[in-house]
Write an enzyme that holds these catalytic residues in place. Structure first.
Site, PDB file in Angstrom:
ATOM      1  N   GLY A   1     -91.413 -22.145  31.198  1.00  0.00           N
ATOM      2  CA  GLY A   1     -91.508 -23.506  30.632  1.00  0.00           C
ATOM      3  C   GLY A   1     -90.111 -24.094  30.520  1.00  0.00           C
ATOM      4  O   GLY A   1     -89.722 -24.616  29.474  1.00  0.00           O
TER       5      GLY A   1
ATOM      6  N   TYR B   1    -102.176 -29.842  12.600  1.00  0.00           N
ATOM      7  CA  TYR B   1    -101.300 -28.863  13.251  1.00  0.00           C
ATOM      8  C   TYR B   1    -101.498 -27.447  12.702  1.00  0.00           C
ATOM      9  O   TYR B   1    -102.257 -26.667  13.249  1.00  0.00           O
ATOM     10  CB  TYR B   1     -99.817 -29.300  13.221  1.00  0.00           C
ATOM     11  CG  TYR B   1     -99.082 -28.592  14.336  1.00  0.00           C
ATOM     12  CD1 TYR B   1     -98.841 -29.230  15.552  1.00  0.00           C
ATOM     13  CD2 TYR B   1     -98.719 -27.243  14.225  1.00  0.00           C
ATOM     14  CE1 TYR B   1     -98.256 -28.547  16.615  1.00  0.00           C
ATOM     15  CE2 TYR B   1     -98.133 -26.561  15.278  1.00  0.00           C
ATOM     16  CZ  TYR B   1     -97.899 -27.218  16.467  1.00  0.00           C
ATOM     17  OH  TYR B   1     -97.325 -26.527  17.513  1.00  0.00           O
TER      18      TYR B   1
HETATM   19  P1  NAD Z   1     -92.737 -29.721  26.968  1.00  0.00           P
HETATM   20  O1  NAD Z   1     -93.976 -30.436  27.342  1.00  0.00           O
HETATM   21  O2  NAD Z   1     -91.461 -30.493  26.966  1.00  0.00           O
HETATM   22  O3  NAD Z   1     -92.512 -28.465  27.941  1.00  0.00           O
HETATM   23  C1  NAD Z   1     -93.539 -27.689  28.460  1.00  0.00           C
HETATM   24  C2  NAD Z   1     -93.029 -26.808  29.591  1.00  0.00           C
HETATM   25  O4  NAD Z   1     -94.122 -25.984  30.031  1.00  0.00           O
HETATM   26  C3  NAD Z   1     -92.539 -27.563  30.836  1.00  0.00           C
HETATM   27  O5  NAD Z   1     -91.429 -26.893  31.379  1.00  0.00           O
HETATM   28  C4  NAD Z   1     -93.724 -27.451  31.804  1.00  0.00           C
HETATM   29  O6  NAD Z   1     -93.377 -27.526  33.171  1.00  0.00           O
HETATM   30  C5  NAD Z   1     -94.200 -26.054  31.448  1.00  0.00           C
HETATM   31  N1  NAD Z   1     -95.586 -25.778  31.852  1.00  0.00           N
HETATM   32  C6  NAD Z   1     -96.740 -26.329  31.391  1.00  0.00           C
HETATM   33  N2  NAD Z   1     -97.809 -25.758  32.002  1.00  0.00           N
HETATM   34  C7  NAD Z   1     -97.323 -24.807  32.835  1.00  0.00           C
HETATM   35  C8  NAD Z   1     -97.904 -23.862  33.729  1.00  0.00           C
HETATM   36  N3  NAD Z   1     -99.223 -23.750  33.873  1.00  0.00           N
HETATM   37  N4  NAD Z   1     -97.073 -23.066  34.440  1.00  0.00           N
HETATM   38  C9  NAD Z   1     -95.734 -23.146  34.335  1.00  0.00           C
HETATM   39  N5  NAD Z   1     -95.118 -23.998  33.485  1.00  0.00           N
HETATM   40  C10 NAD Z   1     -95.903 -24.825  32.754  1.00  0.00           C
HETATM   41  O7  NAD Z   1     -93.030 -29.040  25.570  1.00  0.00           O
HETATM   42  P2  NAD Z   1     -92.139 -28.634  24.296  1.00  0.00           P
HETATM   43  O8  NAD Z   1     -92.410 -29.597  23.214  1.00  0.00           O
HETATM   44  O9  NAD Z   1     -90.746 -28.306  24.672  1.00  0.00           O
HETATM   45  O10 NAD Z   1     -92.918 -27.300  23.875  1.00  0.00           O
HETATM   46  C11 NAD Z   1     -92.470 -26.002  24.179  1.00  0.00           C
HETATM   47  C12 NAD Z   1     -92.888 -25.067  23.054  1.00  0.00           C
HETATM   48  O11 NAD Z   1     -92.232 -25.462  21.850  1.00  0.00           O
HETATM   49  C13 NAD Z   1     -94.401 -25.090  22.763  1.00  0.00           C
HETATM   50  O12 NAD Z   1     -94.805 -23.792  22.450  1.00  0.00           O
HETATM   51  C14 NAD Z   1     -94.479 -25.988  21.546  1.00  0.00           C
HETATM   52  O13 NAD Z   1     -95.619 -25.730  20.762  1.00  0.00           O
HETATM   53  C15 NAD Z   1     -93.203 -25.581  20.818  1.00  0.00           C
HETATM   54  N6  NAD Z   1     -92.724 -26.533  19.794  1.00  0.00           N
HETATM   55  C16 NAD Z   1     -92.584 -27.855  20.065  1.00  0.00           C
HETATM   56  C17 NAD Z   1     -92.159 -28.706  19.059  1.00  0.00           C
HETATM   57  C18 NAD Z   1     -91.994 -30.190  19.299  1.00  0.00           C
HETATM   58  O14 NAD Z   1     -91.917 -30.948  18.330  1.00  0.00           O
HETATM   59  N7  NAD Z   1     -91.917 -30.640  20.509  1.00  0.00           N
HETATM   60  C19 NAD Z   1     -91.836 -28.209  17.784  1.00  0.00           C
HETATM   61  C20 NAD Z   1     -91.943 -26.846  17.552  1.00  0.00           C
HETATM   62  C21 NAD Z   1     -92.400 -26.016  18.566  1.00  0.00           C
END
Ligand code: NAD
Length: 394
Positions: free
Chosen positions: A48, A235
């Site tokens: 990711g 959430y």
């Molecule tokens: P994002 O949407 O920016 O990134 C998601 C990533 O996953 C991307 O690189 C995408 O290409 C990849 N991806 C999705 N499906 C895929 C697949 N099938 N195969 C390969 N790659 C795939 O999301 P984010 O907000 O950075 O979230 C990342 C993590 O952080 C998650 O677990 C989320 O719950 C957690 N998180 C996010 C926040 C927030 O506020 N954004 C806060 C705390 C935790």
């Protein structure tokens, strides 16, 4: 072509290659400005890796401690008529910069949930750094096909038990409205756990260990969110929260099975493609940014991930964990004063006062930035070639 934002609801259909590159460069510069990270990771797999927290983790490791990085993501490449998805341009820019700076960087674009992609990643590790000493698991996906039975599961964002009515910010119309979200039904919870829970993280770690590419004493981290009570029904106590509990279970299982230090880091609420799809959260983020910017404690993904590596994962004294064994890099967000101020604003915020009471302008600017728009020094009226390659995928 001339590339302008085309927003539909909480997604933007276009992305600007040069803007995305400038956004990546901003993040690289931030990490460089903080100096070297002594004793940091040397070889990192980021699942990711193309946007949000995963991209920031990749940059923080590469530019903090000179780590070789292998990034896995699922992004749309460009065509002559259509721009790529932003993660594609981000990865192209990251690889180009990293290679120019003498850092090993390879990428894989495909379905991380599949067995095939895991084997491809292992092959690349074998051909490259040989082993990885940090695995970052940062996937956010609406669906997953389980490689063991070929079944596709869908994750949903719903409260559990009863419907939830709350204030919401319609980011398209810039209106504060009331929404009622129906509760999970049928196997919604089980499906969401299948997609966003810890099973696939475990499968990755099992595959890496079995192939002998996990370094002795390797670490692994996956990301979670807790947030304040106003967001709990959707959430922490909702379908996604159940999946995140399963991620914590997986952390314990991985640590036991593979002797790796597998941890969950609870991160700050930030504008990403994943978070903008969650009801209620954009209003909370807009209020939170206002309060944290005024206090000087606001951070973006890169500041968060840089701090995670320096002050937690690779701190000389080791990470400091909460009562449930998690890293809390959401500490500044959850600070009592910050939360009291957000809680005081919450019931009072209206459509008319959204600009004074919240940082909706900041929210919108960051949303556009995710797609490479609004970056200084980019001429958005100029002809731009959408056909950009990720060097290692070319
Ligand atoms: P994002 O949407 O920016 O990134 C998601 C990533 O996953 C991307 O690189 C995408 O290409 C990849 N991806 C999705 N499906 C895929 C697949 N099938 N195969 C390969 N790659 C795939 O999301 P984010 O907000 O950075 O979230 C990342 C993590 O952080 C998650 O677990 C989320 O719950 C957690 N998180 C996010 C926040 C927030 O506020 N954004 C806060 C705390 C935790």
């Amino acid at each position: 072509m001339i590339i302008q934002p085309r927003i539909r609801g909480f997604i933007c259909l276009t992305a600007h290659p040069e803007g995305c590159a400038a956004h990546v460069q901003e993040q690289i510069d931030l990490v460089k400005s903080r100096g070297p990270l002594e004793g940091g990771p040397k070889s990192v797999l980021v699942v990711g890796a193309s946007t949000g927290y995963g991209l920031a983790s990749r940059i923080a490791a590469a530019y903090g401690s000179g780590a070789a990085t292998l990034g896995v993501f699922f992004e749309k490449p460009p065509t002559e008529k259509k721009t790529a998805s932003p993660g594609y341009y981000n990865s192209a820019a990251f690889e180009k910069a990293a290679t120019a700076d003498g850092l090993f960087a390879r990428s894989l674009n495909g379905d991380a949930f599949s067995e095939e992609l895991k084997q491809q990643a292992i092959q690349l590790i074998k051909e490259g750094p040989g082993q990885v000493d940090l695995v970052v698991y940062s996937l956010a996906s609406p669906r997953r096909t389980d490689p063991t039975n070929g079944e596709t599961y869908k994750s949903v964002l719903k409260p559990v038990g009863q419907a939830f009515s709350a204030k919401n910010l319609n980011t398209d119309k810039k209106e504060v409205e009331d929404v009622t979200l129906p509760p999970a039904e049928g196997d919604d919870v089980a499906q969401t756990v299948k997609v966003m829970g810890g099973e696939d993280w475990e499968l990755w770690m099992d595959a890496l260990a079995e192939a002998g590419v996990l370094a002795e004493g390797a670490k692994s981290v996956a990301y979670s969110y807790i947030g304040p009570e106003v967001t709990w029904p959707i959430y922490k106590d909702g379908t996604i929260g159940q999946a995140k509990e399963d991620v914590e279970r997986a952390a314990r299982a991985i640590s036991q099975k593979h002797g790796a230090q597998a941890l969950v880091s609870v991160n700050k609420a930030l504008v990403t493609q994943a978070s903008s799809a969650i009801p209620v959260v954009p209003l909370y983020i807009s209020l939170l940014y206002k309060v944290m910017k005024a206090k000087g404690t606001h951070e973006g993904c890169i500041e968060q991930m840089d701090r995670l590596l320096r002050s937690q994962l690779y701190a000389a004294a080791g990470p400091s964990l909460d009562e449930a064994g998690r890293i809390r890099i959401d500490d500044w967000e959850m600070d009592a004063e910050v939360q009291a101020e957000v809680a005081a604003l919450w019931p009072r915020v209206t459509t008319e006062q959204i600009d004074e009471m919240s940082d909706f302008a900041g929210y919108q600017a960051e949303f556009l930035k995710l797609f490479g728009f609004g970056l200084p020094g980019i001429d958005y009226t100029a002809e731009t070639d959408p056909l950009v390659e990720v060097p290692s995928l070319a």
